[in-house]
Design a protein around this motif. Structure first.
Motif, PDB file in Angstrom:
ATOM      1  N   VAL A  47      -2.734   1.528   8.533  1.00 17.76           N
ATOM      2  CA  VAL A  47      -2.874   0.084   8.755  1.00 17.76           C
ATOM      3  C   VAL A  47      -1.495  -0.579   8.690  1.00 17.76           C
ATOM      4  CG1 VAL A  47      -3.877  -2.064   7.867  1.00 17.76           C
ATOM      5  CG2 VAL A  47      -5.231   0.050   7.851  1.00 17.76           C
ATOM      6  N   LEU A  48      -0.697  -0.178   7.727  1.00 15.33           N
ATOM      7  CA  LEU A  48       0.658  -0.716   7.575  1.00 15.33           C
ATOM      8  C   LEU A  48       1.492  -0.460   8.833  1.00 15.33           C
ATOM      9  CD1 LEU A  48       2.920  -1.980   5.865  1.00 15.33           C
ATOM     10  CD2 LEU A  48       3.262   0.283   4.825  1.00 15.33           C
ATOM     11  N   GLU A  49       1.389   0.731   9.385  1.00 15.08           N
ATOM     12  CA  GLU A  49       2.141   1.064  10.607  1.00 15.08           C
ATOM     13  C   GLU A  49       1.753   0.150  11.767  1.00 15.08           C
ATOM     14  OE1 GLU A  49       1.246   5.239  11.047  1.00 15.08           O
ATOM     15  OE2 GLU A  49       2.873   5.828   9.693  1.00 15.08           O
ATOM     16  N   ILE A  50       0.462  -0.180  11.875  1.00 19.18           N
ATOM     17  CA  ILE A  50      -0.002  -1.076  12.935  1.00 19.18           C
ATOM     18  C   ILE A  50       0.614  -2.461  12.764  1.00 19.18           C
ATOM     19  CG2 ILE A  50      -2.029  -2.310  13.828  1.00 19.18           C
ATOM     20  CD1 ILE A  50      -3.632   0.309  13.130  1.00 19.18           C
ATOM     21  N   PHE A  51       0.603  -2.980  11.541  1.00 20.98           N
ATOM     22  CA  PHE A  51       1.179  -4.310  11.291  1.00 20.98           C
ATOM     23  C   PHE A  51       2.683  -4.318  11.531  1.00 20.98           C
ATOM     24  CE2 PHE A  51      -2.880  -5.499   9.829  1.00 20.98           C
ATOM     25  CZ  PHE A  51      -2.903  -6.879   9.740  1.00 20.98           C
ATOM     26  N   ARG A  52       3.359  -3.271  11.107  1.00 23.15           N
ATOM     27  CA  ARG A  52       4.810  -3.207  11.334  1.00 23.15           C
ATOM     28  C   ARG A  52       5.126  -3.125  12.817  1.00 23.15           C
ATOM     29  NH1 ARG A  52       6.506   0.879   6.362  1.00 23.15           N
ATOM     30  NH2 ARG A  52       6.630  -0.757   4.759  1.00 23.15           N
ATOM     31  N   LYS A  53       4.380  -2.329  13.548  1.00 29.69           N
ATOM     32  CA  LYS A  53       4.610  -2.178  14.988  1.00 29.69           C
ATOM     33  C   LYS A  53       4.437  -3.516  15.701  1.00 29.69           C
ATOM     34  CE  LYS A  53       3.229   0.556  18.971  1.00 29.69           C
ATOM     35  NZ  LYS A  53       2.372   1.608  19.485  1.00 29.69           N
ATOM     36  N   LYS A  54       3.447  -4.301  15.268  1.00 35.04           N
ATOM     37  CA  LYS A  54       3.183  -5.603  15.881  1.00 35.04           C
ATOM     38  C   LYS A  54       4.046  -6.713  15.280  1.00 35.04           C
ATOM     39  CE  LYS A  54      -1.563  -4.625  17.229  1.00 35.04           C
ATOM     40  NZ  LYS A  54      -2.955  -5.053  17.155  1.00 35.04           N
ATOM     41  N   ARG A  55       4.906  -6.342  14.325  1.00 33.97           N
ATOM     42  CA  ARG A  55       5.795  -7.301  13.648  1.00 33.97           C
ATOM     43  C   ARG A  55       5.023  -8.436  12.980  1.00 33.97           C
ATOM     44  NH1 ARG A  55      11.230  -6.292  15.164  1.00 33.97           N
ATOM     45  NH2 ARG A  55      11.360  -4.919  16.964  1.00 33.97           N
ATOM     46  N   LYS A  56       3.899  -8.075  12.381  1.00 33.66           N
ATOM     47  CA  LYS A  56       3.080  -9.032  11.625  1.00 33.66           C
ATOM     48  C   LYS A  56       3.546  -9.012  10.165  1.00 33.66           C
ATOM     49  CE  LYS A  56      -0.244  -9.878  14.775  1.00 33.66           C
ATOM     50  NZ  LYS A  56      -0.413 -11.189  15.322  1.00 33.66           N
ATOM     51  N   PRO A  57       3.382 -10.114   9.454  1.00 36.08           N
ATOM     52  CA  PRO A  57       3.802 -10.168   8.048  1.00 36.08           C
ATOM     53  C   PRO A  57       3.032  -9.173   7.179  1.00 36.08           C
ATOM     54  CG  PRO A  57       3.318 -12.373   8.888  1.00 36.08           C
ATOM     55  CD  PRO A  57       2.853 -11.398   9.933  1.00 36.08           C
ATOM     56  N   VAL A  58       3.763  -8.570   6.249  1.00 34.99           N
ATOM     57  CA  VAL A  58       3.185  -7.638   5.276  1.00 34.99           C
ATOM     58  C   VAL A  58       3.554  -8.124   3.886  1.00 34.99           C
ATOM     59  CG1 VAL A  58       3.201  -5.265   4.407  1.00 34.99           C
ATOM     60  CG2 VAL A  58       3.326  -5.681   6.877  1.00 34.99           C
ATOM     61  N   VAL A  59       2.546  -8.155   3.016  1.00 34.11           N
ATOM     62  CA  VAL A  59       2.747  -8.579   1.630  1.00 34.11           C
ATOM     63  C   VAL A  59       2.244  -7.457   0.729  1.00 34.11           C
ATOM     64  CG1 VAL A  59       2.137 -10.274  -0.135  1.00 34.11           C
ATOM     65  CG2 VAL A  59       2.410 -11.003   2.257  1.00 34.11           C
ATOM     66  N   HIS A  60       3.080  -7.064  -0.226  1.00 35.64           N
ATOM     67  CA  HIS A  60       2.718  -6.044  -1.208  1.00 35.64           C
ATOM     68  C   HIS A  60       2.464  -6.725  -2.544  1.00 35.64           C
ATOM     69  CE1 HIS A  60       4.219  -2.698   1.357  1.00 35.64           C
ATOM     70  NE2 HIS A  60       5.012  -3.649   1.812  1.00 35.64           N
ATOM     71  N   ILE A  61       1.391  -6.308  -3.202  1.00 33.40           N
ATOM     72  CA  ILE A  61       1.089  -6.805  -4.530  1.00 33.40           C
ATOM     73  C   ILE A  61       1.282  -5.650  -5.505  1.00 33.40           C
ATOM     74  CG2 ILE A  61      -0.649  -7.808  -6.056  1.00 33.40           C
ATOM     75  CD1 ILE A  61       0.183  -9.695  -3.773  1.00 33.40           C
ATOM     76  N   GLN A  62       2.191  -5.842  -6.442  1.00 32.23           N
ATOM     77  CA  GLN A  62       2.518  -4.816  -7.438  1.00 32.23           C
ATOM     78  C   GLN A  62       2.089  -5.316  -8.812  1.00 32.23           C
ATOM     79  OE1 GLN A  62       6.734  -4.119  -7.758  1.00 32.23           O
ATOM     80  NE2 GLN A  62       6.463  -2.180  -8.829  1.00 32.23           N
ATOM     81  N   HIS A  63       1.242  -4.528  -9.455  1.00 30.49           N
ATOM     82  CA  HIS A  63       0.792  -4.908 -10.789  1.00 30.49           C
ATOM     83  C   HIS A  63       1.780  -4.378 -11.825  1.00 30.49           C
ATOM     84  CE1 HIS A  63      -2.410  -6.212 -13.578  1.00 30.49           C
ATOM     85  NE2 HIS A  63      -1.805  -5.353 -14.376  1.00 30.49           N
ATOM     86  N   ILE A  64       2.129  -5.212 -12.762  1.00 31.81           N
ATOM     87  CA  ILE A  64       2.957  -4.820 -13.902  1.00 31.81           C
ATOM     88  C   ILE A  64       2.180  -5.168 -15.163  1.00 31.81           C
ATOM     89  CG2 ILE A  64       5.123  -5.216 -15.170  1.00 31.81           C
ATOM     90  CD1 ILE A  64       5.524  -3.707 -12.516  1.00 31.81           C
ATOM     91  N   ALA A  65       2.130  -4.224 -16.080  1.00 32.03           N
ATOM     92  CA  ALA A  65       1.393  -4.439 -17.331  1.00 32.03           C
ATOM     93  C   ALA A  65       1.959  -5.639 -18.080  1.00 32.03           C
ATOM     94  CB  ALA A  65       1.474  -3.192 -18.202  1.00 32.03           C
ATOM     95  N   ALA A  66       1.068  -6.412 -18.643  1.00 36.11           N
ATOM     96  CA  ALA A  66       1.471  -7.593 -19.403  1.00 36.11           C
ATOM     97  C   ALA A  66       2.130  -7.208 -20.723  1.00 36.11           C
ATOM     98  CB  ALA A  66       0.260  -8.488 -19.660  1.00 36.11           C
ATOM     99  N   SER A  67       1.824  -6.003 -21.203  1.00 37.67           N
ATOM    100  CA  SER A  67       2.359  -5.541 -22.484  1.00 37.67           C
ATOM    101  C   SER A  67       2.840  -4.095 -22.358  1.00 37.67           C
ATOM    102  CB  SER A  67       1.252  -5.613 -23.547  1.00 37.67           C
ATOM    103  OG  SER A  67       1.599  -4.859 -24.681  1.00 37.67           O
ATOM    104  N   LYS A  68       3.882  -3.759 -23.071  1.00 36.05           N
ATOM    105  CA  LYS A  68       4.371  -2.372 -23.070  1.00 36.05           C
ATOM    106  C   LYS A  68       3.384  -1.438 -23.760  1.00 36.05           C
ATOM    107  CE  LYS A  68       9.168  -3.394 -22.497  1.00 36.05           C
ATOM    108  NZ  LYS A  68      10.251  -2.641 -22.047  1.00 36.05           N
ATOM    109  N   ASN A  69       2.384  -1.986 -24.426  1.00 39.07           N
ATOM    110  CA  ASN A  69       1.357  -1.178 -25.082  1.00 39.07           C
ATOM    111  C   ASN A  69       0.202  -0.828 -24.144  1.00 39.07           C
ATOM    112  OD1 ASN A  69       2.739  -1.229 -27.546  1.00 39.07           O
ATOM    113  ND2 ASN A  69       1.840  -3.190 -28.083  1.00 39.07           N
TER     114      ASN A  69
END
Length: 151
Positions: A47-69
Motif C-alpha cells: 500500500v505504501l508503494e502505491i501511495f509513494r508512486k502516486k506522490r500522495k501524502p504518507v503519515v507514520h504514527i510511532q508509539h512511544i511508551a509513556a514510561s520507561k517501565n
C-alpha cells in the motif's frame, strides 16, 4: 447540515495514507511479537508503494511508551523504531503518540487540516485496539476513511 459537516465527495478529496505502529517490537525477538507481523508488514509495504508512486501524502504514527517501565516501545530502543519495510522517507510526516488514539495529543488533526486532507487510507498493527480508536475518531471528525486490513 453545517458547512463543515457536508458529505465528502471521495473522488475529489485529497487523500493520505496513515500507517499506525508498524514497529520493531511487534516482530521476531521484539517485546510484543505478533503472529502474522511479517505478512502484515508486507501488505502495508505494498500500500505504501502505491501511495509513494502516486506522490500522495504518507503519515507514520510511532508509539512511544509513556514510561520507561512499560513493556515495549521504550524511547530510544530498537523495538520502538519503525519497521524497515515501511520506514519513512524524506518528506513523509511522522507523529509520535503516547496513547492508543493517533489524534490524541499528536498534532495529526492540525496537519491534515493544514494540508487539505479529508480522505484517509489507514493501515496498522493491532486493528482491534489501536487502529479502531483512530478510525472512529477520524470518522467522528468527518474524514472519509478506507481501512486496509493488514493484520
Amino acid at each position: 447540515m453545517e458547512k463543515d459537516k457536508q458529505p465528502v465527495n471521495r473522488k475529489y478529496t485529497k487523500r493520505a495514507l496513515l500507517l499506525i505502529e508498524i514497529q520493531n517490537d511487534y516482530f521476531y525477538k521484539g517485546k510484543m511479537e505478533l503472529e502474522g507481523s511479517y505478512e502484515a508488514a508486507y501488505k502495508a509495504k505494498k500500500v505504501l508503494e502505491i501511495f509513494r508512486k502516486k506522490r500522495k501524502p504518507v503519515v507514520h504514527i510511532q508509539h512511544i511508551a509513556a514510561s520507561k517501565n512499560d513493556s515495549h516501545f521504550i524511547s530510544g530502543t530498537f523495538g520502538a523504531q519503525i519497521f524497515e519495510d515501511v520506514v519513512p522517507i524524506k518528506g513523509e510526516k511522522v507523529f509520535i503518540k503516547y496513547h492508543s488514539n493517533s489524534f490524541y495529543g499528536t498534532g495529526l488533526l492540525e496537519y491534515l487540516e493544514q494540508n487539505g486532507i479529508r480522505h484517509l487510507t489507514i493501515a496498522g498493527m493491532k486493528d482491534n485496539m489501536l487502529v479502531d480508536s483512530t478510525v472512529n475518531t477520524a470518522k467522528d471528525l468527518g474524514f472519509v476513511v478506507d481501512l486496509v486490513s493488514i493484520s
